[in-house]
Design an enzyme around this catalytic site. Sequence first.
Site, short mmCIF file in Angstrom:
data_model
loop_
_atom_site.label_atom_id
_atom_site.label_comp_id
_atom_site.label_asym_id
_atom_site.label_seq_id
_atom_site.Cartn_x
_atom_site.Cartn_y
_atom_site.Cartn_z
N LYS A 58 2.30 -8.49 4.25
CA LYS A 58 0.94 -8.95 3.95
C LYS A 58 0.94 -10.44 3.65
O LYS A 58 0.04 -11.18 4.07
CB LYS A 58 0.35 -8.15 2.78
CG LYS A 58 -0.10 -6.78 3.22
CD LYS A 58 -0.36 -5.82 2.09
CE LYS A 58 -0.61 -4.43 2.68
NZ LYS A 58 -0.47 -3.33 1.75
N GLN A 102 -0.80 -2.20 -4.26
CA GLN A 102 0.06 -1.48 -3.31
C GLN A 102 0.35 -0.08 -3.85
O GLN A 102 0.81 0.08 -4.98
CB GLN A 102 1.36 -2.27 -3.11
CG GLN A 102 2.27 -1.70 -2.06
CD GLN A 102 1.65 -1.73 -0.67
OE1 GLN A 102 1.12 -2.73 -0.23
NE2 GLN A 102 1.72 -0.61 0.04
N ASP A 125 -9.19 -2.94 0.48
CA ASP A 125 -8.59 -1.72 1.01
C ASP A 125 -9.66 -0.63 1.21
O ASP A 125 -9.40 0.38 1.87
CB ASP A 125 -7.54 -1.17 0.03
CG ASP A 125 -6.11 -1.42 0.51
OD1 ASP A 125 -5.93 -1.71 1.71
OD2 ASP A 125 -5.20 -1.31 -0.32
#
Length: 292
Positions: A58, A102, A125
């Site tokens: 990322k 994460q 997300d």
Amino acid sequence: MGCVIMSYKLLDGKDLAARMKKAMSKEVEKLASEGIVPGLAVIIVGNDPASRIYVNNKRKDCEEVGIKSFEYALPEETPEEELLGLIDALNQDSSIDGILVQLPLPRHLDEVKVIRRISPEKDVDAFHPFNVGELMIGRPVFAPCTPAGVMELIKDANIDVAGKNCVVVGRSNIVGKPMAMLMLHENATVTICHSKTRDLKAMCSKADILISAIGKANYITADYVKEGAVVIDVGINRNAEGKVTGDVDFPEVSKKASAITPVPGGVGPMTRAMLLKNTIKACNMHNKKSLS
Ligand code: NDP
């Protein structure tokens, strides 16, 4: 010597993601000329090696298009209150447009509680219940990266979805369910299958578009697939030698499919590209720019 004629279209996510990144770099450059730099905060808790790889990727992706990435690596035993406090601070920080935690988190941390703490307008997300709800009613601000990436691949290949039978195998909150919802919004007739589905093979073989998000190597063999179907393989599985494979038996299924994603190089790069897209979208929203 005979030559092999490929009858299927390869849905090349690597290529599309590269094209998208090129366009996004230009968009970020334009923002920079106005003094605006999109910022993505990535929080990783603990030492899970797979999570570390994802977080590193990322960061590289952000660098590639000019997004500023901020990484917060917290020790495994971080108390929940400390993590929530960091999220609160990032919610308030105007240099941060997107916040990503994460997953998976260490067991002592409540994933649902942590995700709920992210401001929905920074939830790139799209896991916050607010964004899940917006997706459900057909007006997503952010769509979850993997299913959104699949939709981009399908659109880029000019595959018509309306009226088609779409079977999604897998019902997780991050892949299967939102995938089904996006296909439904595009007017597919959607069936969601899971580990309790009776006769998965019969269900799958009715699919015009078959999307597998199971996490079992080579589970979807040719006898699950209708002649001419579009096959999307979301699965990421590693064999004993560390080689990445999908859920789909590519060599055999590609003989029947009209279009198919490879693994690697299919859905994976698209997931990464969509995170960048959501971050730029969040930045445009925060700076009250019209959205593309
Ligand atoms: P989960 O483990 O959360 O979900 C797996 C789903 O598959 C569950 O709904 C499960 O059913 C179903 N399932 C498992 N075995 C079978 C079976 N034999 N028959 C039918 N259904 C079955 O995984 P995720 O959704 O998070 O991820 C799925 C896969 O996609 C993984 O390989 C993951 O690594 C990959 N992935 C890839 C991404 C990418 O960018 N390409 C991004 C995210 C994930 P049940 O609910 O009944 O248990």
